[in-house]
Scaffold this active site. Structure first.
Site, PDB file in Angstrom:
ATOM      1  N   PRO A  10       0.769  -1.272  -0.064  1.00 60.52           N
ATOM      2  CA  PRO A  10       0.023  -0.106   0.089  1.00 60.52           C
ATOM      3  C   PRO A  10       0.742   1.316   0.109  1.00 60.52           C
ATOM      4  O   PRO A  10       1.824   1.403   0.704  1.00 60.52           O
ATOM      5  CB  PRO A  10      -0.739  -0.117   1.424  1.00 60.52           C
ATOM      6  CG  PRO A  10      -1.014  -1.625   1.594  1.00 60.52           C
ATOM      7  CD  PRO A  10       0.470  -2.001   1.069  1.00 60.52           C
ATOM      8  N   ASN A  11       0.413   2.316  -0.610  1.00 61.02           N
ATOM      9  CA  ASN A  11       0.753   3.474  -0.667  1.00 61.02           C
ATOM     10  C   ASN A  11       2.397   3.696  -1.682  1.00 61.02           C
ATOM     11  O   ASN A  11       2.641   4.611  -1.709  1.00 61.02           O
ATOM     12  CB  ASN A  11       1.112   4.262   0.621  1.00 61.02           C
ATOM     13  CG  ASN A  11      -0.427   4.291   1.118  1.00 61.02           C
ATOM     14  OD1 ASN A  11      -1.246   5.060   0.532  1.00 61.02           O
ATOM     15  ND2 ASN A  11      -0.439   3.864   2.452  1.00 61.02           N
ATOM     16  N   ARG A  18       5.048  11.096  -1.973  1.00 57.11           N
ATOM     17  CA  ARG A  18       4.823  11.108  -0.661  1.00 57.11           C
ATOM     18  C   ARG A  18       5.975  11.110   0.191  1.00 57.11           C
ATOM     19  O   ARG A  18       7.264  10.633  -0.359  1.00 57.11           O
ATOM     20  CB  ARG A  18       4.021   9.878  -0.346  1.00 57.11           C
ATOM     21  CG  ARG A  18       4.963   8.323  -0.250  1.00 57.11           C
ATOM     22  CD  ARG A  18       4.128   7.322   0.054  1.00 57.11           C
ATOM     23  NE  ARG A  18       4.031   6.919   1.587  1.00 57.11           N
ATOM     24  CZ  ARG A  18       3.960   5.843   1.999  1.00 57.11           C
ATOM     25  NH1 ARG A  18       4.423   4.759   1.136  1.00 57.11           N
ATOM     26  NH2 ARG A  18       3.745   5.464   3.416  1.00 57.11           N
ATOM     27  N   TYR A  23      11.272   8.550   2.090  1.00 59.85           N
ATOM     28  CA  TYR A  23      11.000   7.559   0.964  1.00 59.85           C
ATOM     29  C   TYR A  23      11.628   7.960  -0.341  1.00 59.85           C
ATOM     30  O   TYR A  23      11.764   7.192  -1.310  1.00 59.85           O
ATOM     31  CB  TYR A  23       9.597   7.314   0.539  1.00 59.85           C
ATOM     32  CG  TYR A  23       8.754   6.889   1.760  1.00 59.85           C
ATOM     33  CD1 TYR A  23       9.292   5.711   2.838  1.00 59.85           C
ATOM     34  CD2 TYR A  23       7.670   7.469   2.421  1.00 59.85           C
ATOM     35  CE1 TYR A  23       8.666   5.519   3.786  1.00 59.85           C
ATOM     36  CE2 TYR A  23       6.883   6.901   3.377  1.00 59.85           C
ATOM     37  CZ  TYR A  23       7.460   5.891   4.312  1.00 59.85           C
ATOM     38  OH  TYR A  23       6.808   5.478   5.193  1.00 59.85           O
ATOM     39  N   ASN A  74       8.402  -5.025  -0.320  1.00 60.33           N
ATOM     40  CA  ASN A  74       8.154  -3.894   0.615  1.00 60.33           C
ATOM     41  C   ASN A  74       6.774  -3.874   0.891  1.00 60.33           C
ATOM     42  O   ASN A  74       6.064  -3.450   0.013  1.00 60.33           O
ATOM     43  CB  ASN A  74       8.730  -2.423   0.110  1.00 60.33           C
ATOM     44  CG  ASN A  74       8.477  -1.480   1.074  1.00 60.33           C
ATOM     45  OD1 ASN A  74       7.532  -1.631   1.971  1.00 60.33           O
ATOM     46  ND2 ASN A  74       9.078  -0.282   0.717  1.00 60.33           N
ATOM     47  N   ALA A  77       2.836  -0.335   5.193  1.00 60.04           N
ATOM     48  CA  ALA A  77       2.381  -0.511   6.488  1.00 60.04           C
ATOM     49  C   ALA A  77       1.927  -1.898   6.749  1.00 60.04           C
ATOM     50  O   ALA A  77       1.744  -2.445   8.036  1.00 60.04           O
ATOM     51  CB  ALA A  77       1.172   0.573   6.676  1.00 60.04           C
ATOM     52  N   GLU A  98      12.962  -8.875   2.894  1.00 63.50           N
ATOM     53  CA  GLU A  98      11.921  -7.748   3.143  1.00 63.50           C
ATOM     54  C   GLU A  98      12.711  -6.572   3.021  1.00 63.50           C
ATOM     55  O   GLU A  98      13.780  -6.508   3.512  1.00 63.50           O
ATOM     56  CB  GLU A  98      11.531  -7.860   4.617  1.00 63.50           C
ATOM     57  CG  GLU A  98      10.734  -6.706   5.217  1.00 63.50           C
ATOM     58  CD  GLU A  98      10.391  -7.027   6.841  1.00 63.50           C
ATOM     59  OE1 GLU A  98      10.700  -8.113   6.978  1.00 63.50           O
ATOM     60  OE2 GLU A  98      10.228  -6.055   7.351  1.00 63.50           O
ATOM     61  N   HIS A 100      12.852  -2.068   3.204  1.00 63.22           N
ATOM     62  CA  HIS A 100      12.098  -0.777   3.327  1.00 63.22           C
ATOM     63  C   HIS A 100      12.741   0.382   2.981  1.00 63.22           C
ATOM     64  O   HIS A 100      14.174   0.347   3.268  1.00 63.22           O
ATOM     65  CB  HIS A 100      11.814  -0.488   4.923  1.00 63.22           C
ATOM     66  CG  HIS A 100      10.916  -1.745   5.389  1.00 63.22           C
ATOM     67  ND1 HIS A 100       9.574  -1.892   5.293  1.00 63.22           N
ATOM     68  CD2 HIS A 100      11.234  -2.852   6.123  1.00 63.22           C
ATOM     69  CE1 HIS A 100       9.088  -3.078   5.769  1.00 63.22           C
ATOM     70  NE2 HIS A 100       9.879  -3.497   6.484  1.00 63.22           N
ATOM     71  N   ARG A 107      12.361   5.098  13.591  1.00 65.75           N
ATOM     72  CA  ARG A 107      11.076   6.082  13.175  1.00 65.75           C
ATOM     73  C   ARG A 107      10.146   5.645  14.575  1.00 65.75           C
ATOM     74  O   ARG A 107      10.640   5.304  15.688  1.00 65.75           O
ATOM     75  CB  ARG A 107      10.335   5.617  11.975  1.00 65.75           C
ATOM     76  CG  ARG A 107      11.512   6.180  10.878  1.00 65.75           C
ATOM     77  CD  ARG A 107      10.698   5.896   9.698  1.00 65.75           C
ATOM     78  NE  ARG A 107       9.756   6.755   9.463  1.00 65.75           N
ATOM     79  CZ  ARG A 107       8.586   6.561   8.307  1.00 65.75           C
ATOM     80  NH1 ARG A 107       8.828   5.411   7.476  1.00 65.75           N
ATOM     81  NH2 ARG A 107       7.806   7.443   8.065  1.00 65.75           N
TER      82      ARG A 107
HETATM   83  C1  DQA Z   1       8.080   1.441   4.515  1.00 67.98           C
HETATM   84  C2  DQA Z   1       7.833   1.699   6.080  1.00 67.98           C
HETATM   85  C3  DQA Z   1       6.456   1.495   6.687  1.00 67.98           C
HETATM   86  O1  DQA Z   1       6.357   1.813   7.825  1.00 67.98           O
HETATM   87  C4  DQA Z   1       5.509   2.356   5.683  1.00 67.98           C
HETATM   88  O2  DQA Z   1       4.167   2.386   6.320  1.00 67.98           O
HETATM   89  C5  DQA Z   1       5.604   2.420   4.244  1.00 67.98           C
HETATM   90  C6  DQA Z   1       6.915   2.322   3.753  1.00 67.98           C
HETATM   91  C7  DQA Z   1       9.366   1.839   3.943  1.00 67.98           C
HETATM   92  O3  DQA Z   1       9.679   1.531   2.677  1.00 67.98           O
HETATM   93  O4  DQA Z   1      10.302   2.422   4.526  1.00 67.98           O
HETATM   94  O5  DQA Z   1       4.539   2.562   3.717  1.00 67.98           O
HETATM   95  O6  DQA Z   1       7.846   0.246   4.250  1.00 67.98           O
END
Ligand code: DQA
Length: 152
Positions: A10-11, A18, A23, A74, A77, A98, A100, A107
């Site tokens: 998501p996102n 964003r 990011y 990735n 959330a 995994e 990020h 954070r």
């Molecule tokens: C993320 C970190 C997550 O906490 C966040 O919700 C994201 C991006 C990262 O790539 O740093 O959407 O996975």
């Protein structure tokens, strides 16, 4: 040919717009292009899938599980609470790395826990887009090692 599925949760379709502080400025297409270039150098095939919906990520994993050798994910959330996604990753039966973009350990406290972490061979956090290419390289090596081990 070894095939690696790169899953974006998501996102992550909004990358570039964003929270650039955490990011970075690259869009998802630009990141995928860089991953694709590294895949060519490594001699592996890559597939990409992004969804804002946990069920769609699970459906895609289930559909592709027989055709892939590993997953770079990735999960956005969903990392922090996506237990159905975690089960689907386990059920896929392939090594997972995994990723990020941000350093989730530096954070908010709710970001520090990943429900996926013990399903993954490893986690890369905080290296921005380079985390994906590092993960791809590591995973290609792990898949090769696993195959060599099974052959002995
Ligand atoms: C993320 C970190 C997550 O906490 C966040 O919700 C994201 C991006 C990262 O790539 O740093 O959407 O996975």
């Amino acid at each position: 040919m070894v095939t690696i599925l790169v899953l974006h949760g998501p996102n992550l379709n909004a990358l570039g717009r964003r929270d650039r502080h955490h990011y970075g400025t690259l869009t998802l297409d630009e990141i995928n292009r860089r991953i694709g270039e590294r895949a060519t150098v490594l001699g592996v095939a890559v597939e990409f899938f992004q969804s804002n919906h946990e069920g769609a990520l699970i459906d895609h994993l289930q559909e592709r599980a027989d055709g892939i050798d590993g997953v770079v994910i990735n999960a956005g959330a969903l990392t922090h609470y996506g237990l159905s996604l975690k089960d689907a990753l386990t059920d896929a039966g392939v090594p997972v790395v995994e990723v990020h973009l941000s350093n989730i350990h530096a954070r908010e406290s709710w970001r520090r826990h990943s429900v996926l972490a013990d399903t993954a061979r490893g986690q890369i956090a905080g290296l921005g887009w380079r985390g994906y290419t590092a993960a791809l390289e590591a995973l290609a090596g792990i898949i090769g090692d696993d195959a060599a081990e099974q052959a002995t």
